[in-house]
Design a protein around this motif. Structure first.
Motif, PDB file in Angstrom:
ATOM      1  N   ALA A 124      19.455 -31.604  22.786  1.00 31.88           N
ATOM      2  CA  ALA A 124      19.769 -32.155  24.057  1.00 31.88           C
ATOM      3  C   ALA A 124      18.423 -32.744  24.695  1.00 31.88           C
ATOM      4  O   ALA A 124      18.164 -33.974  24.669  1.00 31.88           O
ATOM      5  CB  ALA A 124      20.364 -30.819  25.078  1.00 31.88           C
ATOM      6  N   ARG A 125      17.276 -31.619  24.590  1.00 32.47           N
ATOM      7  CA  ARG A 125      16.272 -32.331  24.803  1.00 32.47           C
ATOM      8  C   ARG A 125      15.379 -33.386  23.882  1.00 32.47           C
ATOM      9  O   ARG A 125      15.053 -34.412  24.583  1.00 32.47           O
ATOM     10  CB  ARG A 125      15.010 -31.038  24.858  1.00 32.47           C
ATOM     11  CG  ARG A 125      13.868 -31.336  25.310  1.00 32.47           C
ATOM     12  CD  ARG A 125      12.664 -30.021  25.509  1.00 32.47           C
ATOM     13  NE  ARG A 125      12.672 -29.479  24.030  1.00 32.47           N
ATOM     14  CZ  ARG A 125      11.803 -29.961  23.150  1.00 32.47           C
ATOM     15  NH1 ARG A 125      11.219 -30.914  23.354  1.00 32.47           N
ATOM     16  NH2 ARG A 125      11.845 -29.266  21.897  1.00 32.47           N
ATOM     17  N   LEU A 126      15.661 -33.146  22.767  1.00 37.67           N
ATOM     18  CA  LEU A 126      14.947 -34.026  21.911  1.00 37.67           C
ATOM     19  C   LEU A 126      15.551 -35.429  21.945  1.00 37.67           C
ATOM     20  O   LEU A 126      15.086 -36.579  21.798  1.00 37.67           O
ATOM     21  CB  LEU A 126      14.772 -33.533  20.408  1.00 37.67           C
ATOM     22  CG  LEU A 126      13.713 -32.395  19.970  1.00 37.67           C
ATOM     23  CD1 LEU A 126      14.098 -31.879  18.946  1.00 37.67           C
ATOM     24  CD2 LEU A 126      12.361 -33.124  20.136  1.00 37.67           C
ATOM     25  N   LEU A 127      16.734 -35.500  22.021  1.00 30.92           N
ATOM     26  CA  LEU A 127      17.656 -36.650  21.816  1.00 30.92           C
ATOM     27  C   LEU A 127      17.275 -37.518  23.206  1.00 30.92           C
ATOM     28  O   LEU A 127      17.292 -38.657  22.924  1.00 30.92           O
ATOM     29  CB  LEU A 127      19.208 -36.587  21.931  1.00 30.92           C
ATOM     30  CG  LEU A 127      19.619 -35.939  20.710  1.00 30.92           C
ATOM     31  CD1 LEU A 127      21.246 -35.629  20.991  1.00 30.92           C
ATOM     32  CD2 LEU A 127      19.481 -36.918  19.493  1.00 30.92           C
ATOM     33  N   TYR A 162      32.819 -28.837  17.000  1.00 31.01           N
ATOM     34  CA  TYR A 162      31.880 -28.025  17.768  1.00 31.01           C
ATOM     35  C   TYR A 162      30.382 -28.737  17.808  1.00 31.01           C
ATOM     36  O   TYR A 162      29.840 -28.773  18.931  1.00 31.01           O
ATOM     37  CB  TYR A 162      31.546 -26.426  17.003  1.00 31.01           C
ATOM     38  CG  TYR A 162      30.296 -25.814  17.678  1.00 31.01           C
ATOM     39  CD1 TYR A 162      30.574 -24.970  18.836  1.00 31.01           C
ATOM     40  CD2 TYR A 162      28.983 -25.670  17.023  1.00 31.01           C
ATOM     41  CE1 TYR A 162      29.447 -24.343  19.376  1.00 31.01           C
ATOM     42  CE2 TYR A 162      28.097 -24.993  17.720  1.00 31.01           C
ATOM     43  CZ  TYR A 162      28.133 -24.573  18.917  1.00 31.01           C
ATOM     44  OH  TYR A 162      27.269 -23.849  19.231  1.00 31.01           O
ATOM     45  N   ILE A 163      29.844 -29.313  16.989  1.00 30.55           N
ATOM     46  CA  ILE A 163      28.520 -29.994  16.961  1.00 30.55           C
ATOM     47  C   ILE A 163      28.718 -31.277  17.832  1.00 30.55           C
ATOM     48  O   ILE A 163      28.032 -31.591  18.623  1.00 30.55           O
ATOM     49  CB  ILE A 163      28.221 -30.362  15.613  1.00 30.55           C
ATOM     50  CG1 ILE A 163      28.143 -29.265  14.724  1.00 30.55           C
ATOM     51  CG2 ILE A 163      26.903 -31.046  15.717  1.00 30.55           C
ATOM     52  CD1 ILE A 163      26.885 -28.579  14.334  1.00 30.55           C
ATOM     53  N   VAL A 164      29.950 -31.872  17.439  1.00 28.34           N
ATOM     54  CA  VAL A 164      30.161 -33.204  18.413  1.00 28.34           C
ATOM     55  C   VAL A 164      30.272 -32.911  19.788  1.00 28.34           C
ATOM     56  O   VAL A 164      29.699 -33.821  20.687  1.00 28.34           O
ATOM     57  CB  VAL A 164      31.354 -34.101  17.726  1.00 28.34           C
ATOM     58  CG1 VAL A 164      32.713 -33.559  18.453  1.00 28.34           C
ATOM     59  CG2 VAL A 164      31.189 -35.584  17.994  1.00 28.34           C
ATOM     60  N   ASP A 165      30.934 -31.781  20.223  1.00 29.05           N
ATOM     61  CA  ASP A 165      30.841 -31.311  21.593  1.00 29.05           C
ATOM     62  C   ASP A 165      29.360 -31.299  22.408  1.00 29.05           C
ATOM     63  O   ASP A 165      29.029 -31.805  23.162  1.00 29.05           O
ATOM     64  CB  ASP A 165      31.598 -30.109  21.861  1.00 29.05           C
ATOM     65  CG  ASP A 165      33.017 -30.197  21.752  1.00 29.05           C
ATOM     66  OD1 ASP A 165      33.586 -31.634  21.692  1.00 29.05           O
ATOM     67  OD2 ASP A 165      33.761 -29.413  21.295  1.00 29.05           O
ATOM     68  N   GLU A 166      28.506 -30.690  21.293  1.00 29.98           N
ATOM     69  CA  GLU A 166      27.018 -30.829  21.882  1.00 29.98           C
ATOM     70  C   GLU A 166      26.414 -31.843  22.024  1.00 29.98           C
ATOM     71  O   GLU A 166      25.633 -31.995  22.860  1.00 29.98           O
ATOM     72  CB  GLU A 166      26.157 -29.806  20.806  1.00 29.98           C
ATOM     73  CG  GLU A 166      26.674 -28.346  20.383  1.00 29.98           C
ATOM     74  CD  GLU A 166      25.875 -27.182  20.571  1.00 29.98           C
ATOM     75  OE1 GLU A 166      24.968 -27.551  20.334  1.00 29.98           O
ATOM     76  OE2 GLU A 166      26.296 -26.396  21.297  1.00 29.98           O
ATOM     77  N   VAL A 167      26.840 -32.619  20.950  1.00 28.63           N
ATOM     78  CA  VAL A 167      26.208 -34.150  21.088  1.00 28.63           C
ATOM     79  C   VAL A 167      26.693 -34.898  22.392  1.00 28.63           C
ATOM     80  O   VAL A 167      26.011 -35.603  22.993  1.00 28.63           O
ATOM     81  CB  VAL A 167      26.610 -35.014  19.668  1.00 28.63           C
ATOM     82  CG1 VAL A 167      26.207 -36.262  19.859  1.00 28.63           C
ATOM     83  CG2 VAL A 167      26.002 -34.217  18.495  1.00 28.63           C
ATOM     84  N   VAL A 168      27.840 -34.869  22.552  1.00 27.97           N
ATOM     85  CA  VAL A 168      28.474 -35.647  23.937  1.00 27.97           C
ATOM     86  C   VAL A 168      27.866 -34.853  25.140  1.00 27.97           C
ATOM     87  O   VAL A 168      27.544 -35.545  25.914  1.00 27.97           O
ATOM     88  CB  VAL A 168      29.924 -35.225  23.780  1.00 27.97           C
ATOM     89  CG1 VAL A 168      30.617 -35.607  25.147  1.00 27.97           C
ATOM     90  CG2 VAL A 168      30.611 -35.989  22.613  1.00 27.97           C
ATOM     91  N   ALA A 169      27.759 -33.313  24.902  1.00 28.90           N
ATOM     92  CA  ALA A 169      26.964 -32.720  26.286  1.00 28.90           C
ATOM     93  C   ALA A 169      25.643 -33.272  26.446  1.00 28.90           C
ATOM     94  O   ALA A 169      25.116 -33.156  27.464  1.00 28.90           O
ATOM     95  CB  ALA A 169      27.104 -31.401  25.928  1.00 28.90           C
ATOM     96  N   ALA A 170      24.983 -33.609  25.168  1.00 23.24           N
ATOM     97  CA  ALA A 170      23.564 -34.257  25.350  1.00 23.24           C
ATOM     98  C   ALA A 170      23.741 -35.772  25.868  1.00 23.24           C
ATOM     99  O   ALA A 170      22.377 -36.246  26.109  1.00 23.24           O
ATOM    100  CB  ALA A 170      22.873 -34.055  24.005  1.00 23.24           C
ATOM    101  N   GLY A 171      24.752 -36.261  26.284  1.00 17.13           N
ATOM    102  CA  GLY A 171      24.751 -37.534  26.821  1.00 17.13           C
ATOM    103  C   GLY A 171      25.010 -38.614  25.923  1.00 17.13           C
ATOM    104  O   GLY A 171      25.037 -39.817  26.244  1.00 17.13           O
TER     105      GLY A 171
END
Lengths: 218, 218
Positions: free
Chosen positions: B143-146, B165-174
């Motif tokens: 999230a921070r690095l992106l 699971y990973i795509v959910d994190e990617v989406v959460a990162a905006g």
DNA sequence: GAATGTGAAGGTTTTCACAGCA
DNA sequence: TGCTGTGAAAACCTTCACATTC
């Protein structure tokens, strides 16, 4: 019951590609021990419409039960027969660069019955080296080796600049089905089936969408 | 002159994908120093019809000269603007397995302006290691690095089982644009553009064709 | 009641064919 | 003359809607 190919029906490319999606979804459902699935649920999973799912399947037969849905394992089996993945295909990889060697290790192909039996390169430093249990062969021995190992499908992962030259050799060796990963459109005789996987295309599609998306809120 | 997007015209997915083909063909023609090209010749190279080429281009403007054809460099430039590849896109790769690391080295992406700035994995043995000049980062810092690196597109090359699971994190990162190489259909919110590259699909299409081809000579 | 299978309707994409321009 | 640009026609594909079956 599966409809026999009567030589009249024309199945569209889109339908075949969706069969691949159904097959993948059914494989997962089978693992989860789900016994039946409705067109509605299958459509939801693959972002299609229920009518589309039913129509696609109806081209090949009546696999479902009214009021109930489709039996997962049986439908998976039927689709595997339609797609021809209910058997083993002998495959050769030509080109052992980044993409080529990644694909040699790609489990998904093997799972579907596409078994890479031979790998080729023209780089003397690579020839003879071991890649995941396979020895890299000299591309000059291709014709003989492809025949000896009864290879039916060739995957091409060579630089664009040499791709047409190499595909000509593959065709000369008698291969009738080629999957091309080189970013160029290749010319082959009409009796050879060629598909080209263009990995930039989807990225460019995203780029187009981001560039042309409507401004937020209006 | 390029038509301005008037919010009405609906450009089909097929048209956009063909623009990618034209772009690729024009890049080659430009290298060969060819100055103009007719719709007929462009169609022949990409196995389309001349009318199709002209219609596709006409959605965006009048780029040709009657009696002569299209100016190669100029048309290439116009298409690059339409596709949004006349600029640099900051991209992150998630997953450094076979496919992921092959794509990090894939020149074609860079050539089109898709620059991979960050790579992530969750495997402690890979984190910190060097891949083509890039250090593998911990997926927990995504999230921070992106955000810090202004990443706009994420390429997902992780195993199917963890992909959702990973795509959910990617989406959460905006992130709003994702290219998925995992062989599974992922669910994302409506404001996220997701494209899935299914490499087995084309192989299965070949398998279908070989299985159902009409018997030779009749 | 629930969900398939399928003609018919509707919508989209491709091809045709020709006017218009260099 | 040669080739683009484009309405109109044709072909193709998707969705609808309902009879049918379990």
């Amino acid at each position: 019951m599966v409809k026999k190919s009567d030589g009249k029906r024309k199945i569209s490319e889109s339908t075949i590609k969706r069969l691949s999606l159904y097959y993948r979804a059914l494989s997962l459902l089978e693992k989860e021990n789900q016994e039946t699935i409705s067109s509605k649920e299958l459509a939801r999973r693959e972002k299609l419409t229920p009518a589309q799912v039913r129509k696609d399947l109806s081209f090949f037969g009546s696999f479902g039960t009214r009021g109930l849905g489709y039996p997962v394992s049986e439908l998976k089996q039927q689709i595997s027969e339609i797609l021809g993945v209910n058997r083993v295909w002998n495959v050769a990889m030509v080109g052992v660069g980044n993409i080529g060697s990644a694909l040699v290790s790609y489990k998904e192909f093997q799972k579907q019955g596409f078994i890479i039996k031979l790998i080729f390169d023209n780089d003397q430093r690579k020839i003879g080296s071991n890649h995941k249990g396979l020895i890299v062969s000299d591309i000059r021995e291709m014709a003989r080796l492809l025949r000896e190992h009864h290879i039916e499908i060739v995957i091409l992962a060579v630089p664009a600049i040499v791709a047409q030259y190499i595909v000509d050799e593959v065709v000369a060796a008698g291969i009738k089905a080629i999957l091309n990963f080189a970013p160029i459109n290749l010319q082959v005789p009409p009796d050879v089936y060629l598909r080209t996987e263009n990995m930039s295309m989807e990225l460019e599609y995203l780029s187009f969408t981001l560039t042309n998306r409507r401004p937020p809120a209006e």
